[in-house]
Scaffold this motif. Structure first.
Motif, PDB file in Angstrom:
ATOM      1  N   ALA A 101     -65.432  -9.513 -48.620  1.00 12.46           N
ATOM      2  CA  ALA A 101     -64.376  -9.913 -49.559  1.00 12.46           C
ATOM      3  C   ALA A 101     -63.287 -10.595 -48.733  1.00 12.46           C
ATOM      4  O   ALA A 101     -63.482 -11.712 -48.248  1.00 12.46           O
ATOM      5  N   GLY A 102     -62.148  -9.939 -48.509  1.00 17.30           N
ATOM      6  CA  GLY A 102     -61.100 -10.543 -47.670  1.00 17.30           C
ATOM      7  C   GLY A 102     -61.500 -10.569 -46.197  1.00 17.30           C
ATOM      8  O   GLY A 102     -60.986 -11.381 -45.421  1.00 17.30           O
ATOM      9  N   GLY A 103     -62.371  -9.671 -45.813  1.00 16.17           N
ATOM     10  CA  GLY A 103     -62.846  -9.629 -44.427  1.00 16.17           C
ATOM     11  C   GLY A 103     -61.864  -8.985 -43.452  1.00 16.17           C
ATOM     12  O   GLY A 103     -62.130  -8.921 -42.257  1.00 16.17           O
TER      13      GLY A 103
ATOM     14  N   ASN B  32     -61.027  -5.950 -42.856  1.00 20.56           N
ATOM     15  CA  ASN B  32     -61.540  -4.766 -42.171  1.00 20.56           C
ATOM     16  C   ASN B  32     -62.920  -5.069 -41.572  1.00 20.56           C
ATOM     17  O   ASN B  32     -63.175  -4.810 -40.395  1.00 20.56           O
ATOM     18  N   LEU B  33     -63.780  -5.668 -42.374  1.00 17.56           N
ATOM     19  CA  LEU B  33     -65.167  -5.875 -41.934  1.00 17.56           C
ATOM     20  C   LEU B  33     -65.239  -6.757 -40.685  1.00 17.56           C
ATOM     21  O   LEU B  33     -65.975  -6.454 -39.745  1.00 17.56           O
TER      22      LEU B  33
ATOM     23  N   ILE C 263     -68.509 -12.677 -51.648  1.00 10.19           N
ATOM     24  CA  ILE C 263     -68.345 -12.415 -53.088  1.00 10.19           C
ATOM     25  C   ILE C 263     -67.052 -13.023 -53.631  1.00 10.19           C
ATOM     26  O   ILE C 263     -66.630 -12.714 -54.730  1.00 10.19           O
TER      27      ILE C 263
ATOM     28  N   ASN D 181     -54.320  -7.902 -52.768  1.00  3.22           N
ATOM     29  CA  ASN D 181     -53.296  -6.851 -52.766  1.00  3.22           C
ATOM     30  C   ASN D 181     -51.916  -7.435 -53.098  1.00  3.22           C
ATOM     31  O   ASN D 181     -51.123  -6.811 -53.805  1.00  3.22           O
TER      32      ASN D 181
ATOM     33  N   ALA E 196     -46.274  -0.795 -49.093  1.00  5.39           N
ATOM     34  CA  ALA E 196     -46.055   0.046 -47.902  1.00  5.39           C
ATOM     35  C   ALA E 196     -47.174  -0.141 -46.885  1.00  5.39           C
ATOM     36  O   ALA E 196     -47.133   0.431 -45.798  1.00  5.39           O
TER      37      ALA E 196
ATOM     38  N   ASN F 220     -60.005  -2.712 -50.209  1.00  5.39           N
ATOM     39  CA  ASN F 220     -59.004  -1.706 -49.830  1.00  5.39           C
ATOM     40  C   ASN F 220     -59.548  -0.299 -50.027  1.00  5.39           C
ATOM     41  O   ASN F 220     -59.384   0.578 -49.182  1.00  5.39           O
TER      42      ASN F 220
ATOM     43  N   LEU G  37     -62.560   0.570 -49.879  1.00  2.00           N
ATOM     44  CA  LEU G  37     -63.706   0.814 -48.995  1.00  2.00           C
ATOM     45  C   LEU G  37     -63.369   0.630 -47.521  1.00  2.00           C
ATOM     46  O   LEU G  37     -64.266   0.670 -46.680  1.00  2.00           O
TER      47      LEU G  37
ATOM     48  N   ARG H 215     -59.153   4.926 -39.569  1.00  2.00           N
ATOM     49  CA  ARG H 215     -58.471   4.411 -38.376  1.00  2.00           C
ATOM     50  C   ARG H 215     -58.543   5.397 -37.221  1.00  2.00           C
ATOM     51  O   ARG H 215     -57.749   5.303 -36.275  1.00  2.00           O
TER      52      ARG H 215
ATOM     53  N   SER I 103     -56.302   4.236 -46.845  1.00  2.00           N
ATOM     54  CA  SER I 103     -55.708   3.389 -47.894  1.00  2.00           C
ATOM     55  C   SER I 103     -54.477   4.005 -48.540  1.00  2.00           C
ATOM     56  O   SER I 103     -54.500   5.155 -48.974  1.00  2.00           O
ATOM     57  N   ASP I 104     -53.413   3.205 -48.641  1.00  2.00           N
ATOM     58  CA  ASP I 104     -52.241   3.612 -49.423  1.00  2.00           C
ATOM     59  C   ASP I 104     -52.513   3.438 -50.920  1.00  2.00           C
ATOM     60  O   ASP I 104     -52.192   4.301 -51.731  1.00  2.00           O
TER      61      ASP I 104
ATOM     62  N   PHE J  31     -72.200  -2.607 -56.392  1.00  2.00           N
ATOM     63  CA  PHE J  31     -71.099  -3.555 -56.263  1.00  2.00           C
ATOM     64  C   PHE J  31     -69.918  -3.058 -57.098  1.00  2.00           C
ATOM     65  O   PHE J  31     -70.088  -2.702 -58.261  1.00  2.00           O
TER      66      PHE J  31
ATOM     67  N   LYS K 291     -44.100   7.025 -47.629  1.00  2.00           N
ATOM     68  CA  LYS K 291     -45.070   6.963 -46.530  1.00  2.00           C
ATOM     69  C   LYS K 291     -44.337   7.282 -45.241  1.00  2.00           C
ATOM     70  O   LYS K 291     -43.370   6.594 -44.892  1.00  2.00           O
TER      71      LYS K 291
ATOM     72  N   TYR L 260     -46.157  -1.824 -40.675  1.00  2.00           N
ATOM     73  CA  TYR L 260     -47.382  -2.172 -39.965  1.00  2.00           C
ATOM     74  C   TYR L 260     -47.978  -0.953 -39.257  1.00  2.00           C
ATOM     75  O   TYR L 260     -48.406  -1.032 -38.112  1.00  2.00           O
TER      76      TYR L 260
HETATM   77  C1  LIG Z   1     -53.514  -4.467 -38.741  1.00  2.00           C
HETATM   78  C2  LIG Z   1     -53.885  -3.850 -40.049  1.00  2.00           C
HETATM   79  C3  LIG Z   1     -52.995  -2.988 -40.671  1.00  2.00           C
HETATM   80  C4  LIG Z   1     -53.322  -2.387 -41.887  1.00  2.00           C
HETATM   81  N1  LIG Z   1     -52.448  -1.522 -42.466  1.00  2.00           N
HETATM   82  C5  LIG Z   1     -52.789  -0.917 -43.637  1.00  2.00           C
HETATM   83  C6  LIG Z   1     -51.949   0.037 -44.234  1.00  2.00           C
HETATM   84  O1  LIG Z   1     -50.863   0.357 -43.728  1.00  2.00           O
HETATM   85  N2  LIG Z   1     -52.347   0.604 -45.411  1.00  2.00           N
HETATM   86  C7  LIG Z   1     -53.544   0.277 -46.002  1.00  2.00           C
HETATM   87  O2  LIG Z   1     -53.848   0.834 -47.065  1.00  2.00           O
HETATM   88  N3  LIG Z   1     -54.365  -0.606 -45.440  1.00  2.00           N
HETATM   89  C8  LIG Z   1     -54.026  -1.200 -44.279  1.00  2.00           C
HETATM   90  N4  LIG Z   1     -54.883  -2.086 -43.701  1.00  2.00           N
HETATM   91  C9  LIG Z   1     -56.226  -2.230 -44.244  1.00  2.00           C
HETATM   92  C10 LIG Z   1     -56.348  -3.327 -45.264  1.00  2.00           C
HETATM   93  O3  LIG Z   1     -55.660  -2.921 -46.428  1.00  2.00           O
HETATM   94  C11 LIG Z   1     -57.837  -3.464 -45.535  1.00  2.00           C
HETATM   95  O4  LIG Z   1     -58.414  -4.054 -44.374  1.00  2.00           O
HETATM   96  C12 LIG Z   1     -58.138  -4.308 -46.737  1.00  2.00           C
HETATM   97  O5  LIG Z   1     -57.593  -3.744 -47.898  1.00  2.00           O
HETATM   98  C13 LIG Z   1     -59.628  -4.464 -46.908  1.00  2.00           C
HETATM   99  O6  LIG Z   1     -59.864  -5.388 -47.950  1.00  2.00           O
HETATM  100  P1  LIG Z   1     -60.792  -6.662 -47.705  1.00  2.00           P
HETATM  101  O7  LIG Z   1     -60.944  -7.363 -48.995  1.00  2.00           O
HETATM  102  O8  LIG Z   1     -60.311  -7.481 -46.559  1.00  2.00           O
HETATM  103  O9  LIG Z   1     -62.153  -5.938 -47.315  1.00  2.00           O
HETATM  104  P2  LIG Z   1     -63.365  -6.424 -46.413  1.00  2.00           P
HETATM  105  O10 LIG Z   1     -63.024  -6.289 -44.984  1.00  2.00           O
HETATM  106  O11 LIG Z   1     -63.885  -7.746 -46.884  1.00  2.00           O
HETATM  107  O12 LIG Z   1     -64.452  -5.315 -46.834  1.00  2.00           O
HETATM  108  C14 LIG Z   1     -64.284  -3.967 -46.543  1.00  2.00           C
HETATM  109  C15 LIG Z   1     -65.541  -3.215 -46.994  1.00  2.00           C
HETATM  110  O13 LIG Z   1     -65.645  -3.232 -48.406  1.00  2.00           O
HETATM  111  C16 LIG Z   1     -66.930  -3.757 -48.809  1.00  2.00           C
HETATM  112  N5  LIG Z   1     -66.679  -4.453 -50.083  1.00  2.00           N
HETATM  113  C17 LIG Z   1     -65.701  -5.375 -50.308  1.00  2.00           C
HETATM  114  N6  LIG Z   1     -65.700  -5.714 -51.614  1.00  2.00           N
HETATM  115  C18 LIG Z   1     -66.685  -5.008 -52.217  1.00  2.00           C
HETATM  116  C19 LIG Z   1     -67.160  -4.919 -53.557  1.00  2.00           C
HETATM  117  N7  LIG Z   1     -66.629  -5.653 -54.558  1.00  2.00           N
HETATM  118  N8  LIG Z   1     -68.167  -4.062 -53.820  1.00  2.00           N
HETATM  119  C20 LIG Z   1     -68.722  -3.312 -52.835  1.00  2.00           C
HETATM  120  N9  LIG Z   1     -68.326  -3.365 -51.549  1.00  2.00           N
HETATM  121  C21 LIG Z   1     -67.315  -4.207 -51.246  1.00  2.00           C
HETATM  122  C22 LIG Z   1     -67.356  -4.642 -47.658  1.00  2.00           C
HETATM  123  O14 LIG Z   1     -68.766  -4.773 -47.603  1.00  2.00           O
HETATM  124  C23 LIG Z   1     -66.821  -3.854 -46.475  1.00  2.00           C
HETATM  125  O15 LIG Z   1     -67.711  -2.822 -46.146  1.00  2.00           O
HETATM  126  C24 LIG Z   1     -54.566  -2.702 -42.498  1.00  2.00           C
HETATM  127  C25 LIG Z   1     -55.448  -3.601 -41.893  1.00  2.00           C
HETATM  128  C26 LIG Z   1     -55.119  -4.165 -40.683  1.00  2.00           C
HETATM  129  C27 LIG Z   1     -56.104  -5.124 -40.047  1.00  2.00           C
END
Ligand SMILES: Cc1cc2nc3c(=O)[nH]c(=O)nc-3n(C[C@H](O)[C@H](O)[C@H](O)COP(=O)(O)OP(=O)(O)OC[C@H]3O[C@@H](n4cnc5c(N)ncnc54)[C@H](O)[C@@H]3O)c2cc1C
Ligand code: SF4
Length: 316
Positions: free
Chosen positions: A29-31, A33-34, A51, A75, A97, A112, A114, A118, A163-164, A212, A230, A237
């Motif tokens: 998705a946003g990538g 975390n992955l 996706i 988000n 937050a 978020n 999934l 950390r 996740s918050d 999905f 929080k 950050y």
């Molecule tokens: C430096 C840093 C600081 C952060 N600080 C915080 C924080 O303070 N609080 C907080 O809550 N978060 C924090 N995050 C985390 C951030 O919120 C998550 O990385 C983000 O929400 C993940 O969303 P994404 O779309 O990028 O997921 P992705 O990285 O694209 O995917 C994450 C996982 O979800 C799966 N996935 C995605 N979409 C679907 C779907 N529709 N169906 C099934 N599986 C799916 C993917 O396969 C993967 O396994 C931080 C991240 C970083 C890098």
């Protein structure tokens, strides 16, 4: 980073089918975390299913008076949405937050939920970690455990969920809508969505292979003062040491869920009933089964004090 193939999904059903047919495939998705996990070779999918162009970026009212949030809603957009700010302020506050503006612009609702833990040992591939490599051991138990879980833990893993947003959604009883590889759909209450670690900390949710997430539904608004606090080591950050999402009504009743203390957003409905009695009574039920280490014992007091501050704020 290892080589991988890439496809852009044409429909939800096609995405679910493609993921189910290849155990090495992952949705992207946003990538945010992955991709980090792939660069560190903690996750090594051989195939990515993008996706982002499935049109799941809408926020729409439900016929029951709630809100359906598409899985790909960013988000930033969710936090800023007029109805979310007005009726589900807890979700806005929790999102704001978390992370940073740039990350929130990319991060999605499903991603978020999934995002992975950390725990620093999960990210250090030189250290044993049952979640990363089942059966290898848990370095946090007996190691540096200040940030780790204090309830719902197991002998295999004491990681927290990061996740918050999920903490806010747990207090609001959100429901997660999914599509399986055979095209069938189901709705999973968020209370049942994330798992406790048990003997299999690598399995974090009840999702089946290829399943999905299409949307998250918020039930009709419940009003009340909606507060998200929080507590963390830096003012921005940083992930929560402890966070609390609360909805408190004028008569002092309400709901609370807690982040930073367990493998999933932590809510005990019987503890909600104690809210009018104050923070100590509520926290003692919330953390009745707390299992702490010397380094994270402070979280027990921190939960009670944070809750005390929220109750005081709600009473004005
Ligand atoms: C430096 C840093 C600081 C952060 N600080 C915080 C924080 O303070 N609080 C907080 O809550 N978060 C924090 N995050 C985390 C951030 O919120 C998550 O990385 C983000 O929400 C993940 O969303 P994404 O779309 O990028 O997921 P992705 O990285 O694209 O995917 C994450 C996982 O979800 C799966 N996935 C995605 N979409 C679907 C779907 N529709 N169906 C099934 N599986 C799916 C993917 O396969 C993967 O396994 C931080 C991240 C970083 C890098
Ligand atoms: S707490 Fe969980 S994620 Fe952290 S090292 Fe132990 S098994 Fe791995």
């Amino acid at each position: 980073m290892r080589a991988f193939t890439y496809e852009r999904a044409s429909s939800i059903e096609a995405a679910a089918k493609a993921a189910a047919s290849n155990p090495e495939a992952k949705f992207i998705a946003g990538g945010t975390n992955l991709l980090d996990l792939m660069k560190l070779e903690i996750e090594t999918p051989t195939h990515l299913i993008d996706i982002n162009s499935l049109g799941l970026d809408k926020i729409e009212p439900t016929s029951e008076g709630g809100l359906r949030i598409g899985a790909l809603v960013r988000n930033t957009d969710l936090a800023a949405h007029e109805r979310v700010r007005r009726d589900y302020g807890l979700v806005s506050r929790a999102l704001l937050a978390g992370a940073s503006g740039q990350l929130r612009n990319k991060a999605t609702t499903a991603g978020n939920l999934l995002q992975r833990t950390r725990c620093p040992y999960f990210y250090d591939t030189n250290q044993p970690c049952n979640k990363r490599q089942p059966g290898s051991g848990c370095s946090a138990i007996g190691g540096f455990s200040r940030q780790h879980a204090i309830t719902g833990t197991s002998e295999a893993c004491i990681a927290t969920h990061a996740s918050d947003m999920a903490v806010a959604m747990r207090a609001l009883d959100a429901v997660i809508e999914t599509v399986k590889a055979d095209g069938s759909r189901r709705s999973v209450p968020i209370a049942d969505f994330h798992r406790l670690p048990g003997d299999t900390p690598e399995i974090e949710t009840v999702l089946e292979r290829g399943e999905f997430i299409s949307a998250v539904v918020l039930p009709p608004p419940i009003g009340g003062r909606q507060i998200y606090r929080k507590v963390r080591d830096r003012a921005s950050y940083a992930f929560a040491l402890v966070s609390i999402g609360a909805v408190i009504q004028l008569d002092g009743t309400g709901r609370i869920s807690v982040g930073g203390v367990a493998h999933k957003p932590w809510r005990i409905e019987q503890a909600d009933a104690e809210l009018p009695q104050g923070a100590r009574a509520t926290a003692s039920i919330l953390l009745a089964d707390a299992h702490t280490t010397e380094q994270n014992r402070f979280k027990v007091d921190l939960v009670e004090r944070t809750l005390g501050a929220i109750i005081a704020e709600a009473r004005g």
